[in-house]
Design an enzyme around this catalytic site. Structure first.
Site, PDB file in Angstrom:
ATOM      1  N   THR A  70       0.825  -0.972  -0.068  1.00  0.00           N
ATOM      2  CA  THR A  70       0.068  -0.016   0.010  1.00  0.00           C
ATOM      3  C   THR A  70       0.820   1.310   0.102  1.00  0.00           C
ATOM      4  OG1 THR A  70      -1.705  -1.341   1.051  1.00  0.00           O
ATOM      5  CG2 THR A  70      -1.757   1.240   1.342  1.00  0.00           C
ATOM      6  N   SER A 199       5.348  -6.468  -2.358  1.00  0.00           N
ATOM      7  CA  SER A 199       5.017  -6.426  -0.900  1.00  0.00           C
ATOM      8  C   SER A 199       5.785  -7.820  -0.308  1.00  0.00           C
ATOM      9  CB  SER A 199       3.578  -6.425  -1.008  1.00  0.00           C
ATOM     10  OG  SER A 199       3.147  -6.774   0.605  1.00  0.00           O
ATOM     11  N   CYS A 323      -9.642  -7.261   1.404  1.00  0.00           N
ATOM     12  CA  CYS A 323      -9.635  -6.053   2.198  1.00  0.00           C
ATOM     13  C   CYS A 323     -10.989  -5.301   1.977  1.00  0.00           C
ATOM     14  CB  CYS A 323      -8.831  -5.133   1.211  1.00  0.00           C
ATOM     15  SG  CYS A 323      -7.130  -5.525   1.117  1.00  0.00           S
TER      16      CYS A 323
END
Ligand code: PLP
Length: 377
Positions: A70, A199, A323
């Site tokens: 993110t 990530s 999410c």
């Protein structure tokens, strides 16, 4: 437990946990300190950067470590907007990006930018021709993910880069490769993207670490965090040495067996397709060919109920991205799926450890759900 949600996060191998522990307990120095354990910590960070860069296919100095995918996405978008601030205020992205891209784009929209959100076709795909059509002389950023986290669709980044080059566009090309890194083969230095987000926790590293690749067209980047000058002045803050040690170890482990583990995941996915589509009422959603993500739908059976029922039996899958927490997915919305199909979408995602017996257990639990519950839609 049967864990089939590797697109949400991945189990941490014991070797990775050992590397984290070692960095916490033995090599706990601050990399900026001038004495022994400080220098050791600095060398550790340098080794980690080398390892991750090697796996990503770039020179180590091109990588900035961040706290997550993110952050990498937010950094990339802000950085491109800053670089192009005198050239224009138009951004091209897709309607199926992760919210880590969509939300910073919305922030820029509030600041006066105009954003084109490319729509996928019914199978979830985006084409380079769509980018070419949307491109304007004031476009400063094109942000298209490498692999969609809900459908597993792989987007044509190289072609998009060629399209931008052919148009002599000054726009930077960013790709969110969080679901692509060590899942689909690519090299940062030949993909054609100027900015690449990755990530750690999607590949067996601890949560809380990521990286952003900055290509040579990125000039005088504006720091994300101003302060003590770490990460080449771009992201100040004492380096998260333990997280980085875990990231590097995870990358080394996955990288060492990459071909075999990708082939294994592809085989598991093919097996899952065969077993799951044999269940009455189950259809495939999209045609994503990343080896680790499969989207299906049990039309008419709300996915939240299925996920909960299976979860109670120790089988972990998700209703689209983790999410969303119950919200309808913007990805399936953008694909224009029929209402019943959309309401029943399930995402099954695999890792190197997934076995065919895990898929058998999922198939029988799903069939059982269909046989014992009433469709609600
Ligand atoms: N981008 C994509 C495509 C993802 O799937 C995710 C996580 O699910 C992210 C970004 C966010 O990554 P992180 O959880 O490291 O912030």
């Amino acid at each position: 437990m049967i864990y089939l949600d590797h697109a949400a996060t991945t189990p941490v191998p014991v070797e990775v946990a050992d590397a984290v522990r070692n960095a916490l307990v033995e090599q706990f120095g601050n990399p900026s300190s001038q004495y022994g354990i400080g220098r050791e910590a600095k060398a550790l960070v340098a080794r980690c950067r080398e390892s991750v860069a090697r796996a990503l296919g770039c020179e180590a100095p091109r990588l900035v470590f961040t706290s997550c995918g993110t952050e990498s996405d937010n950094f990339a978008i802000r950085l491109a907007a800053w670089q192009g601030r005198h050239a224009g205020r138009h951004i091209i992205t897709t309607a199926v990006e992760h919210s880590a891209v969509l939300e910073p784009c919305r922030q820029l929209e509030q600041e006066g930018y105009s954003i084109t959100y490319l729509k996928p076709d019914k199978s979830g795909n985006i084409t380079a021709a769509q980018v070419a059509e949307a491109l304007r002389s004031d476009t400063v950023l094109v942000s298209v993910m490498l692999v969609n986290n809900e459908t597993g669709c792989v987007f044509p980044l190289r072609e998009i880069a060629d399209t931008l080059n052919a148009a002599h566009s000054k726009a930077l090309l960013h790709t969110d490769a969080v679901q692509g890194f060590l899942k689909v083969p690519f090299r940062a230095d030949t993909l054609g993207a100027d900015l690449i987000s990755i990530s750690g926790h999607k590949i067996g590293a601890p949560k809380g670490v990521g990286a952003l690749y900055l290509g040579e067209r990125v000039r005088n980047p504006r720091p994300l965090l101003a302060g003590g000058g770490q990460e080449n002045g771009l992201r100040s803050g004492t380096e998260a040495t333990a997280q980085l040690a875990g990231f590097a170890k995870a990358v080394e482990l996955r990288g060492a067996n990459l071909e075999a583990s990708l082939a294994h995941m592809a085989e598991i996915k093919a097996y899952a397709l065969e077993r799951l589509l044999a269940i009455d009422g189950v259809t495939r959603v999209g045609n994503g060919n990343a080896p680790h993500v499969l989207a299906i739908s049990l039309a008419g059976y709300p996915s939240a109920n299925v996920v909960e029922d299976l979860g109670a039996q120790g089988i972990c899958i998700s209703a689209g991205s983790a999410c969303h927490r119950g919200k309808a997915s913007h990805v399936y919305e953008a694909m224009n799926l029929p209402k019943k199909v959309k309401a029943g979408v399930l995402r099954v995602s695999f890792g190197p450890e997934t076995q065919k017996s895990d898929i058998d257990a999922l198939a029988s639990a799903l069939k059982n759900h269909r046989d014992t519950r009433f469709p609600m839609l």
